[in-house]
Design a protein around this motif. Structure first.
Motif, PDB file in Angstrom:
ATOM      1  N   THR A   1      22.095  31.968  33.425  1.00 55.36           N
ATOM      2  CA  THR A   1      23.817  31.811  33.583  1.00 55.36           C
ATOM      3  C   THR A   1      24.451  33.042  33.204  1.00 55.36           C
ATOM      4  N   VAL A   2      25.167  33.246  34.449  1.00 52.68           N
ATOM      5  CA  VAL A   2      26.069  34.489  34.338  1.00 52.68           C
ATOM      6  C   VAL A   2      27.515  34.209  34.283  1.00 52.68           C
ATOM      7  N   ILE A   3      28.093  34.334  33.411  1.00 54.04           N
ATOM      8  CA  ILE A   3      29.783  34.181  33.399  1.00 54.04           C
ATOM      9  C   ILE A   3      30.296  35.600  33.502  1.00 54.04           C
ATOM     10  N   ARG A   4      31.153  35.623  34.805  1.00 52.31           N
ATOM     11  CA  ARG A   4      31.825  36.965  34.928  1.00 52.31           C
ATOM     12  C   ARG A   4      33.355  36.533  34.840  1.00 52.31           C
ATOM     13  N   PRO A   5      34.053  36.840  33.675  1.00 49.61           N
ATOM     14  CA  PRO A   5      35.441  36.706  33.296  1.00 49.61           C
ATOM     15  C   PRO A   5      36.351  37.703  34.104  1.00 49.61           C
ATOM     16  N   GLY A   6      37.666  37.397  34.422  1.00 50.19           N
ATOM     17  CA  GLY A   6      38.652  38.356  34.864  1.00 50.19           C
ATOM     18  C   GLY A   6      39.113  38.957  33.662  1.00 50.19           C
ATOM     19  N   HIS A   7      40.082  39.682  33.870  1.00 46.62           N
ATOM     20  CA  HIS A   7      40.524  40.417  32.537  1.00 46.62           C
ATOM     21  C   HIS A   7      41.163  39.498  31.481  1.00 46.62           C
ATOM     22  N   VAL A   8      40.380  39.487  30.239  1.00 43.64           N
ATOM     23  CA  VAL A   8      40.686  38.872  29.317  1.00 43.64           C
ATOM     24  C   VAL A   8      42.022  39.116  28.651  1.00 43.64           C
ATOM     25  N   GLY A  10      44.952  37.782  25.545  1.00 45.50           N
ATOM     26  CA  GLY A  10      45.328  36.655  24.400  1.00 45.50           C
ATOM     27  C   GLY A  10      44.643  37.196  23.017  1.00 45.50           C
ATOM     28  N   GLY A  11      45.098  36.840  22.072  1.00 42.86           N
ATOM     29  CA  GLY A  11      44.452  37.126  20.702  1.00 42.86           C
ATOM     30  C   GLY A  11      44.726  38.657  20.280  1.00 42.86           C
ATOM     31  N   GLY A  12      45.577  39.286  20.853  1.00 42.26           N
ATOM     32  CA  GLY A  12      46.136  40.572  20.445  1.00 42.26           C
ATOM     33  C   GLY A  12      44.929  41.684  21.123  1.00 42.26           C
ATOM     34  N   GLY A  13      44.276  41.232  22.058  1.00 39.89           N
ATOM     35  CA  GLY A  13      43.501  42.307  22.540  1.00 39.89           C
ATOM     36  C   GLY A  13      43.369  42.381  24.040  1.00 39.89           C
ATOM     37  N   GLY A  14      42.644  43.299  24.649  1.00 36.92           N
ATOM     38  CA  GLY A  14      42.443  43.242  26.017  1.00 36.92           C
ATOM     39  C   GLY A  14      43.577  44.407  26.688  1.00 36.92           C
ATOM     40  N   ASN A  36      46.885  46.392  43.588  1.00 33.85           N
ATOM     41  CA  ASN A  36      45.562  45.492  43.294  1.00 33.85           C
ATOM     42  C   ASN A  36      45.770  44.308  42.727  1.00 33.85           C
ATOM     43  N   PHE A  37      44.934  43.299  43.201  1.00 33.75           N
ATOM     44  CA  PHE A  37      44.831  42.037  42.557  1.00 33.75           C
ATOM     45  C   PHE A  37      44.380  42.078  41.155  1.00 33.75           C
ATOM     46  N   TRP A  38      44.595  41.179  40.427  1.00 37.74           N
ATOM     47  CA  TRP A  38      44.051  41.308  39.122  1.00 37.74           C
ATOM     48  C   TRP A  38      43.929  40.059  38.660  1.00 37.74           C
ATOM     49  N   PRO A  39      42.636  39.488  38.702  1.00 40.85           N
ATOM     50  CA  PRO A  39      42.287  37.868  38.232  1.00 40.85           C
ATOM     51  C   PRO A  39      42.219  38.037  36.592  1.00 40.85           C
ATOM     52  N   MET A  40      43.004  37.083  36.019  1.00 38.70           N
ATOM     53  CA  MET A  40      43.016  36.949  34.421  1.00 38.70           C
ATOM     54  C   MET A  40      42.493  35.747  33.838  1.00 38.70           C
ATOM     55  N   ILE A  41      42.254  35.745  32.531  1.00 34.60           N
ATOM     56  CA  ILE A  41      41.788  34.705  31.917  1.00 34.60           C
ATOM     57  C   ILE A  41      42.143  34.605  30.344  1.00 34.60           C
ATOM     58  N   HIS A  42      42.632  33.512  29.999  1.00 36.61           N
ATOM     59  CA  HIS A  42      43.264  33.770  28.594  1.00 36.61           C
ATOM     60  C   HIS A  42      41.750  33.305  27.600  1.00 36.61           C
ATOM     61  N   HIS A  60      20.538  29.185  35.803  1.00 33.74           N
ATOM     62  CA  HIS A  60      20.362  30.132  37.102  1.00 33.74           C
ATOM     63  C   HIS A  60      21.576  29.836  37.960  1.00 33.74           C
ATOM     64  N   MET A  61      22.979  29.949  37.347  1.00 39.62           N
ATOM     65  CA  MET A  61      24.428  29.810  38.013  1.00 39.62           C
ATOM     66  C   MET A  61      25.176  31.007  37.774  1.00 39.62           C
ATOM     67  N   VAL A  62      25.887  31.389  38.536  1.00 36.76           N
ATOM     68  CA  VAL A  62      26.914  32.309  38.206  1.00 36.76           C
ATOM     69  C   VAL A  62      28.412  31.649  38.368  1.00 36.76           C
ATOM     70  N   PHE A  63      29.180  32.031  37.481  1.00 34.72           N
ATOM     71  CA  PHE A  63      30.452  31.517  37.356  1.00 34.72           C
ATOM     72  C   PHE A  63      31.486  32.607  37.071  1.00 34.72           C
ATOM     73  N   ASN A  64      32.430  32.778  38.423  1.00 36.18           N
ATOM     74  CA  ASN A  64      33.724  33.686  37.876  1.00 36.18           C
ATOM     75  C   ASN A  64      34.848  32.736  37.377  1.00 36.18           C
ATOM     76  N   ILE A  65      35.133  33.271  36.188  1.00 36.81           N
ATOM     77  CA  ILE A  65      35.899  32.696  35.324  1.00 36.81           C
ATOM     78  C   ILE A  65      37.544  33.532  35.424  1.00 36.81           C
ATOM     79  N   VAL A  66      38.268  32.871  36.031  1.00 35.60           N
ATOM     80  CA  VAL A  66      39.509  33.207  36.356  1.00 35.60           C
ATOM     81  C   VAL A  66      40.575  32.047  36.215  1.00 35.60           C
ATOM     82  N   ASP A  67      41.946  32.444  36.153  1.00 34.63           N
ATOM     83  CA  ASP A  67      42.948  31.668  36.141  1.00 34.63           C
ATOM     84  C   ASP A  67      43.525  30.976  37.404  1.00 34.63           C
ATOM     85  N   GLY A  68      42.907  31.498  38.383  1.00 36.03           N
ATOM     86  CA  GLY A  68      43.474  31.129  39.885  1.00 36.03           C
ATOM     87  C   GLY A  68      45.014  31.339  40.407  1.00 36.03           C
TER      88      GLY A  68
END
Length: 93
Positions: A1-8, A10-14, A36-42, A60-68
């Protein structure tokens, strides 16, 4: 499984924390004019996505984890700058 997050954030980092730091120093670097567009995720939502992927045994799945949301980097910076932090924005470096 591949998880591809947007820009993270929260929590004081990123990168969002880095933007606050740069704005407090009175200088912000904005690349490509901020168009430029900037997908984000908490960070908490990203953690939840990892847990769900493990619980559901998503193999065997790929997930793009963004806030929409579809916001540009310039919109993010402009919103941060409305919090009373004045800054000189340098564009197109």
């Amino acid at each position: 499984t591949v998880i591809r997050p947007g820009h993270v954030y929260g929590g004081g980092g990123g990168l969002v924390s880095l933007f606050f730091s740069q704005l407090e120093k009175k200088e912000m670097i904005l690349i490509a004019g901020g168009e430029n567009f900037w997908p984000m995720i908490h960070v908490d939502d990203l953690a939840h996505a990892y847990v769900l992927a493990a619980e559901k045994e998503c193999n065997h799945m790929v997930f793009n984890i963004v806030d929409g949301c579809y916001v540009t980097l310039g919109e993010v910076i402009n919103k941060i700058s409305t919090l009373g932090i004045s800054s000189k924005i340098i564009k197109d470096l």
